[in-house]
Design a protein around this motif. Sequence first.
Motif, PDB file in Angstrom:
ATOM      1  N   LEU A   1       1.712  -1.913   7.197  1.00 19.15           N
ATOM      2  CA  LEU A   1       1.461  -0.686   7.951  1.00 19.15           C
ATOM      3  C   LEU A   1       1.220  -0.951   9.429  1.00 19.15           C
ATOM      4  O   LEU A   1       1.469  -0.081  10.266  1.00 19.15           O
ATOM      5  CB  LEU A   1       0.289   0.082   7.337  1.00 19.15           C
ATOM      6  CG  LEU A   1       0.574   0.656   5.937  1.00 19.15           C
ATOM      7  CD1 LEU A   1      -0.586   1.513   5.454  1.00 19.15           C
ATOM      8  CD2 LEU A   1       1.864   1.464   5.900  1.00 19.15           C
ATOM      9  N   LEU A   2       0.761  -2.140   9.765  1.00 14.76           N
ATOM     10  CA  LEU A   2       0.550  -2.436  11.181  1.00 14.76           C
ATOM     11  C   LEU A   2       1.806  -2.999  11.836  1.00 14.76           C
ATOM     12  O   LEU A   2       1.876  -3.156  13.048  1.00 14.76           O
ATOM     13  CB  LEU A   2      -0.625  -3.403  11.353  1.00 14.76           C
ATOM     14  CG  LEU A   2      -1.973  -2.847  10.888  1.00 14.76           C
ATOM     15  CD1 LEU A   2      -3.094  -3.858  11.104  1.00 14.76           C
ATOM     16  CD2 LEU A   2      -2.301  -1.538  11.605  1.00 14.76           C
ATOM     17  N   GLY A   3       2.790  -3.352  10.989  1.00 15.05           N
ATOM     18  CA  GLY A   3       4.059  -3.798  11.540  1.00 15.05           C
ATOM     19  C   GLY A   3       4.030  -5.192  12.110  1.00 15.05           C
ATOM     20  O   GLY A   3       4.879  -5.560  12.919  1.00 15.05           O
ATOM     21  N   ARG A   4       3.059  -5.971  11.684  1.00 16.72           N
ATOM     22  CA  ARG A   4       2.997  -7.361  12.137  1.00 16.72           C
ATOM     23  C   ARG A   4       2.200  -8.154  11.117  1.00 16.72           C
ATOM     24  O   ARG A   4       1.389  -7.597  10.379  1.00 16.72           O
ATOM     25  CB  ARG A   4       2.314  -7.462  13.508  1.00 16.72           C
ATOM     26  CG  ARG A   4       0.861  -7.036  13.492  1.00 16.72           C
ATOM     27  CD  ARG A   4       0.228  -7.095  14.880  1.00 16.72           C
ATOM     28  NE  ARG A   4      -1.231  -6.951  14.824  1.00 16.72           N
ATOM     29  CZ  ARG A   4      -1.877  -5.795  14.783  1.00 16.72           C
ATOM     30  NH1 ARG A   4      -1.192  -4.675  14.781  1.00 16.72           N
ATOM     31  NH2 ARG A   4      -3.184  -5.753  14.737  1.00 16.72           N
ATOM     32  N   GLU A   5       2.465  -9.445  11.074  1.00 17.34           N
ATOM     33  CA  GLU A   5       1.704 -10.271  10.147  1.00 17.34           C
ATOM     34  C   GLU A   5       0.299 -10.456  10.702  1.00 17.34           C
ATOM     35  O   GLU A   5       0.121 -10.881  11.842  1.00 17.34           O
ATOM     36  CB  GLU A   5       2.357 -11.637   9.958  1.00 17.34           C
ATOM     37  CG  GLU A   5       1.661 -12.423   8.866  1.00 17.34           C
ATOM     38  CD  GLU A   5       2.227 -13.819   8.710  1.00 17.34           C
ATOM     39  OE1 GLU A   5       1.728 -14.561   7.854  1.00 17.34           O
ATOM     40  OE2 GLU A   5       3.158 -14.158   9.458  1.00 17.34           O
ATOM     41  N   ILE A   6      -0.676 -10.115   9.895  1.00 18.60           N
ATOM     42  CA  ILE A   6      -2.051 -10.215  10.369  1.00 18.60           C
ATOM     43  C   ILE A   6      -2.808 -11.282   9.562  1.00 18.60           C
ATOM     44  O   ILE A   6      -2.399 -11.666   8.475  1.00 18.60           O
ATOM     45  CB  ILE A   6      -2.789  -8.862  10.258  1.00 18.60           C
ATOM     46  CG1 ILE A   6      -2.736  -8.304   8.816  1.00 18.60           C
ATOM     47  CG2 ILE A   6      -2.203  -7.853  11.218  1.00 18.60           C
ATOM     48  CD1 ILE A   6      -3.949  -8.503   8.022  1.00 18.60           C
TER      49      ILE A   6
END
Length: 290
Positions: free
Chosen positions: A234-239
């Motif tokens: 959902l954040l559109g990046r690997e966290i």
Amino acid sequence: MADAERDDGRSEARAIFASAAALVRELAEEGVSGFEPLPALAPFEPRAAPASTGDGRPVAAPSRMRPAPAAAPGQSRSEPSTAAALPPSLPTAMPALPPRARAGGHASLDVVRSALGDCRRCGLCEGRQNIVFGDGNPEAQILFVGEGPGEQEDRTGLPFVGRAGELLTQMIEKGMGIPRSDVYICNIVKCRPPGNRNPLPPEVSACRPFLDGQIEAIAPKVIVTLGKPAASLLLGREISITRVRGTWQTYRDIPLMPTLHPAYVLRQYTPENRRAVWQDLQAALERSRA
Ligand code: SF4
């Protein structure tokens, strides 16, 4: 960029657009004739105190979500290891949400479920017993998003009913002090990946419009992601879940609180992890009531 990588990206993009187009066609076949385009980049305004339907249930607020950001599936529920990096072939942009049906409120959620049908859009359909669409209050203020169904979820067709589900229920009912039936719970993919492996990028892409459709229909005040994969998607990046959990993020202008997956908390049942999740859920509850 290597040719093979570029070809992978094009195939992925074609699959995504085909999936989105098929979904829109199915919505039309379901008799949805009037569509309300999503407001592009409309500023999110916190939902005012909901009107009552007369039976005490709030009336769903109109969606004010922004278009979905880039997507990213992630690793398995064995997080927070960072070993399972996001696949490089992950599409950087997801298709637009299926337009919201004018039916409004939870009828829209029914439309999304109806459009999903007996879905065979990705290979996960082969081994599933049941589609696990989601469960809870279609007008929930808080939406929980996990990664994918496990064995018991596959058998029952309900999300989070195994041991991790029991812990999630405790987290909601004892930690937040609200009935589980007050929130809505769903996953990134609706069918169980074999052996509980990570969902693959094409599987996530195929299922993504339905998750977006659920978010659109429910229009929650707060999203709580469970574990790294859901937050990354959902954040559109690997966290890194250990870094990001407990910090407010946004998904299409909806406040998003990433927290640990209950399966991870079960495995690492430390006071620190339990306290961390408790704090995250308290923050989510407060925000949902603001
Ligand atoms: S995971 Fe989603 S896209 Fe794939 S078959 Fe199941 S419902 Fe369809």
